[in-house]
Design a protein around this motif. Structure first.
Motif, PDB file in Angstrom:
ATOM      1  N   PHE A   1       0.833  -1.194   0.000  1.00 44.02           N
ATOM      2  CA  PHE A   1       0.000   0.000   0.000  1.00 44.02           C
ATOM      3  C   PHE A   1       0.875   1.254   0.000  1.00 44.02           C
ATOM      4  O   PHE A   1       1.891   1.315   0.702  1.00 44.02           O
ATOM      5  CB  PHE A   1      -0.907   0.038   1.234  1.00 44.02           C
ATOM      6  CG  PHE A   1      -1.921  -1.064   1.298  1.00 44.02           C
ATOM      7  CD1 PHE A   1      -3.067  -1.017   0.518  1.00 44.02           C
ATOM      8  CD2 PHE A   1      -1.733  -2.153   2.136  1.00 44.02           C
ATOM      9  CE1 PHE A   1      -4.007  -2.037   0.570  1.00 44.02           C
ATOM     10  CE2 PHE A   1      -2.660  -3.171   2.206  1.00 44.02           C
ATOM     11  CZ  PHE A   1      -3.808  -3.115   1.419  1.00 44.02           C
ATOM     12  N   LEU A   2       0.445   2.260  -0.742  1.00 42.80           N
ATOM     13  CA  LEU A   2       1.100   3.569  -0.703  1.00 42.80           C
ATOM     14  C   LEU A   2       0.425   4.396   0.372  1.00 42.80           C
ATOM     15  O   LEU A   2      -0.799   4.532   0.390  1.00 42.80           O
ATOM     16  CB  LEU A   2       0.975   4.262  -2.062  1.00 42.80           C
ATOM     17  CG  LEU A   2       1.628   3.534  -3.241  1.00 42.80           C
ATOM     18  CD1 LEU A   2       1.290   4.241  -4.544  1.00 42.80           C
ATOM     19  CD2 LEU A   2       3.136   3.434  -3.049  1.00 42.80           C
ATOM     20  N   ALA A   3       1.222   4.946   1.285  1.00 39.71           N
ATOM     21  CA  ALA A   3       0.685   5.733   2.400  1.00 39.71           C
ATOM     22  C   ALA A   3       1.162   7.170   2.285  1.00 39.71           C
ATOM     23  O   ALA A   3       2.342   7.426   2.013  1.00 39.71           O
ATOM     24  CB  ALA A   3       1.114   5.145   3.739  1.00 39.71           C
ATOM     25  N   ASP A   4       0.238   8.126   2.490  1.00 36.09           N
ATOM     26  CA  ASP A   4       0.641   9.534   2.453  1.00 36.09           C
ATOM     27  C   ASP A   4       1.026   9.991   3.854  1.00 36.09           C
ATOM     28  O   ASP A   4       1.014   9.212   4.819  1.00 36.09           O
ATOM     29  CB  ASP A   4      -0.458  10.410   1.842  1.00 36.09           C
ATOM     30  CG  ASP A   4      -1.741  10.419   2.664  1.00 36.09           C
ATOM     31  OD1 ASP A   4      -1.722   9.986   3.835  1.00 36.09           O
ATOM     32  OD2 ASP A   4      -2.772  10.878   2.139  1.00 36.09           O
ATOM     33  N   ALA A   5       1.373  11.275   3.983  1.00 32.86           N
ATOM     34  CA  ALA A   5       1.863  11.799   5.263  1.00 32.86           C
ATOM     35  C   ALA A   5       0.807  11.745   6.351  1.00 32.86           C
ATOM     36  O   ALA A   5       1.138  11.740   7.544  1.00 32.86           O
ATOM     37  CB  ALA A   5       2.360  13.236   5.077  1.00 32.86           C
ATOM     38  N   GLY A   6      -0.461  11.694   5.975  1.00 32.25           N
ATOM     39  CA  GLY A   6      -1.530  11.611   6.957  1.00 32.25           C
ATOM     40  C   GLY A   6      -1.866  10.192   7.357  1.00 32.25           C
ATOM     41  O   GLY A   6      -2.741   9.967   8.200  1.00 32.25           O
ATOM     42  N   GLY A   7      -1.192   9.220   6.755  1.00 33.19           N
ATOM     43  CA  GLY A   7      -1.434   7.828   7.096  1.00 33.19           C
ATOM     44  C   GLY A   7      -2.520   7.157   6.283  1.00 33.19           C
ATOM     45  O   GLY A   7      -2.889   6.020   6.582  1.00 33.19           O
ATOM     46  N   THR A   8      -3.023   7.814   5.243  1.00 36.67           N
ATOM     47  CA  THR A   8      -4.054   7.205   4.403  1.00 36.67           C
ATOM     48  C   THR A   8      -3.423   6.253   3.398  1.00 36.67           C
ATOM     49  O   THR A   8      -2.477   6.616   2.692  1.00 36.67           O
ATOM     50  CB  THR A   8      -4.860   8.280   3.653  1.00 36.67           C
ATOM     51  OG1 THR A   8      -5.529   9.107   4.597  1.00 36.67           O
ATOM     52  CG2 THR A   8      -5.901   7.636   2.732  1.00 36.67           C
ATOM     53  N   LEU A   9      -3.934   5.038   3.344  1.00 36.26           N
ATOM     54  CA  LEU A   9      -3.493   4.066   2.349  1.00 36.26           C
ATOM     55  C   LEU A   9      -4.294   4.343   1.079  1.00 36.26           C
ATOM     56  O   LEU A   9      -5.434   3.911   0.943  1.00 36.26           O
ATOM     57  CB  LEU A   9      -3.732   2.644   2.852  1.00 36.26           C
ATOM     58  CG  LEU A   9      -3.130   2.290   4.216  1.00 36.26           C
ATOM     59  CD1 LEU A   9      -3.457   0.853   4.598  1.00 36.26           C
ATOM     60  CD2 LEU A   9      -1.627   2.526   4.244  1.00 36.26           C
ATOM     61  N   PHE A  10      -3.708   5.077   0.162  1.00 35.81           N
ATOM     62  CA  PHE A  10      -4.491   5.608  -0.947  1.00 35.81           C
ATOM     63  C   PHE A  10      -4.357   4.817  -2.247  1.00 35.81           C
ATOM     64  O   PHE A  10      -5.008   5.138  -3.243  1.00 35.81           O
ATOM     65  CB  PHE A  10      -4.143   7.078  -1.214  1.00 35.81           C
ATOM     66  CG  PHE A  10      -2.733   7.320  -1.688  1.00 35.81           C
ATOM     67  CD1 PHE A  10      -2.419   7.236  -3.033  1.00 35.81           C
ATOM     68  CD2 PHE A  10      -1.736   7.662  -0.789  1.00 35.81           C
ATOM     69  CE1 PHE A  10      -1.124   7.467  -3.469  1.00 35.81           C
ATOM     70  CE2 PHE A  10      -0.447   7.900  -1.218  1.00 35.81           C
ATOM     71  CZ  PHE A  10      -0.137   7.805  -2.562  1.00 35.81           C
ATOM     72  N   GLY A  11      -3.533   3.798  -2.250  1.00 36.82           N
ATOM     73  CA  GLY A  11      -3.393   3.021  -3.471  1.00 36.82           C
ATOM     74  C   GLY A  11      -2.418   1.879  -3.285  1.00 36.82           C
ATOM     75  O   GLY A  11      -1.769   1.752  -2.237  1.00 36.82           O
ATOM     76  N   LEU A  12      -2.322   1.042  -4.303  1.00 31.34           N
ATOM     77  CA  LEU A  12      -1.373  -0.060  -4.309  1.00 31.34           C
ATOM     78  C   LEU A  12      -0.164   0.304  -5.161  1.00 31.34           C
ATOM     79  O   LEU A  12      -0.283   1.061  -6.126  1.00 31.34           O
ATOM     80  CB  LEU A  12      -2.032  -1.330  -4.855  1.00 31.34           C
ATOM     81  CG  LEU A  12      -3.118  -1.952  -3.976  1.00 31.34           C
ATOM     82  CD1 LEU A  12      -3.839  -3.060  -4.744  1.00 31.34           C
ATOM     83  CD2 LEU A  12      -2.533  -2.496  -2.682  1.00 31.34           C
ATOM     84  N   MET A  13       0.972  -0.226  -4.791  1.00 29.65           N
ATOM     85  CA  MET A  13       2.187   0.026  -5.560  1.00 29.65           C
ATOM     86  C   MET A  13       2.006  -0.481  -6.992  1.00 29.65           C
ATOM     87  O   MET A  13       1.634  -1.638  -7.205  1.00 29.65           O
ATOM     88  CB  MET A  13       3.364  -0.690  -4.902  1.00 29.65           C
ATOM     89  CG  MET A  13       4.666  -0.605  -5.672  1.00 29.65           C
ATOM     90  SD  MET A  13       5.475   1.000  -5.509  1.00 29.65           S
ATOM     91  CE  MET A  13       6.358   0.759  -3.967  1.00 29.65           C
ATOM     92  N   PRO A  14       2.238   0.388  -7.990  1.00 32.82           N
ATOM     93  CA  PRO A  14       2.115  -0.061  -9.390  1.00 32.82           C
ATOM     94  C   PRO A  14       3.151  -1.133  -9.708  1.00 32.82           C
ATOM     95  O   PRO A  14       4.178  -1.262  -9.035  1.00 32.82           O
ATOM     96  CB  PRO A  14       2.381   1.217 -10.189  1.00 32.82           C
ATOM     97  CG  PRO A  14       2.232   2.340  -9.224  1.00 32.82           C
ATOM     98  CD  PRO A  14       2.600   1.813  -7.894  1.00 32.82           C
ATOM     99  N   ALA A  15       2.868  -1.905 -10.739  1.00 27.34           N
ATOM    100  CA  ALA A  15       3.814  -2.942 -11.162  1.00 27.34           C
ATOM    101  C   ALA A  15       5.142  -2.337 -11.587  1.00 27.34           C
ATOM    102  O   ALA A  15       6.207  -2.936 -11.374  1.00 27.34           O
ATOM    103  CB  ALA A  15       3.210  -3.757 -12.304  1.00 27.34           C
TER     104      ALA A  15
END
Length: 273
Positions: free
Chosen positions: A116-130
């Protein structure tokens, strides 16, 4: 007194004719299929799949761009987890120009095979692209091995204490703890809380669990200093470090490669002064 009507002068007649012609042209453009939405141009999408953007705008497919309102399209794009803001412009005859500003990842939160990609606020906003961009591929990774982590998904938000601890530990480099390792790795488990290890795997340091008040993340800098002192001059012999607090820590020597052949018992754990 009444004035005689001047009648329809040539100028007025010409103006009226132009107005009628313009109205007819606008109507013709509005119903002409030549100006239907047929293609899309996307800029700014590094983490958002262009196919997802195009499918999000599918409601506009086939619509005449002269009559198209872009506001609903912008709202739909900004509803995507990876998108912070978006802009949609019409480019005639049949193209939509889409520009997106994406959320900025600061770390990768790994749960099993998911990244998971996490922003500075701790939101898991997406999956790592291939095939991620170079700056994303080198982000620090937190390996979450806790049983509860399997329930995490895109859109979830990390616990603030976990985020703070992970951010502090992920920022460390080998030199910060006086290590000769190539790199450091951070994991979190149900048994030990946050653990700092090395790449390649030589030793691990248990930093433990943190809470909002009783055992806060403010102790991490002190734990880092203590770890550095425990590794000083003995890193090749250290197998595991337990950092109970900023001043209390122990280490367990690394197991001998062949203890049976040496006939020597492993030395007892040492404790920091």
């Amino acid at each position: 007194m009444r004035r005689a009507s001047a009648g329809l002068s040539p100028v007025r007649a010409g103006a009226a004719l132009v107005m009628l012609a313009t109205a007819a042209a606008v109507y013709g453009v509005g119903v002409s299929s030549a100006f239907d939405y047929r293609s899309i141009q996307v800029t700014g999408a590094r983490l958002t799949d262009p196919a997802v953007i195009e499918s999000t705008l599918a409601l506009a497919r086939g619509q005449n761009l002269f009559a198209l309102s872009t506001r609903p399209l912008v709202a739909a794009l900004e509803g995507l987890p990876t998108v912070s803001s978006a802009q949609v412009d019409v480019r005639l005859p049949g193209t939509l120009a889409v520009s997106v500003d994406e959320r900025v990842p600061v770390m990768v939160w790994a749960v099993g095979e998911r990244r998971f990609l996490a922003d500075a606020g701790g939101t898991l906003f997406g999956l790592m692209p291939a095939h991620p961009p170079a700056d994303v591929a080198t982000l620090p990774v937190i390996d979450d091995r806790r049983a509860s982590a399997v329930d995490l998904g895109v859109g979830d938000r990390l616990d603030p204490v976990d985020l703070d601890a992970a951010t502090r530990l992920a920022a460390l480099v080998p030199g910060d703890v006086g290590s000769g390792a190539v790199a450091l790795a951070v994991s979190v488990t149900d048994a030990n809380g946050f653990v700092l290890g090395t790449r390649p795997d030589t030793w691990s340091a248990v930093f433990g669990f943190y809470t909002p008040s009783l055992r806060t993340t403010d102790m991490i800098p002190g734990q880092v200093r203590l770890l550095r002192s425990l590794l000083a001059g003995r890193e090749p012999t250290v197998g595991r470090v337990i950092l109970a607090s900023e001043t209390d820590g122990t280490y367990v020597p690394r197991a001998s490669p062949s203890p049976a052949s040496s006939g020597k018992a492993s030395p007892k754990p040492s404790k920091s002064p």
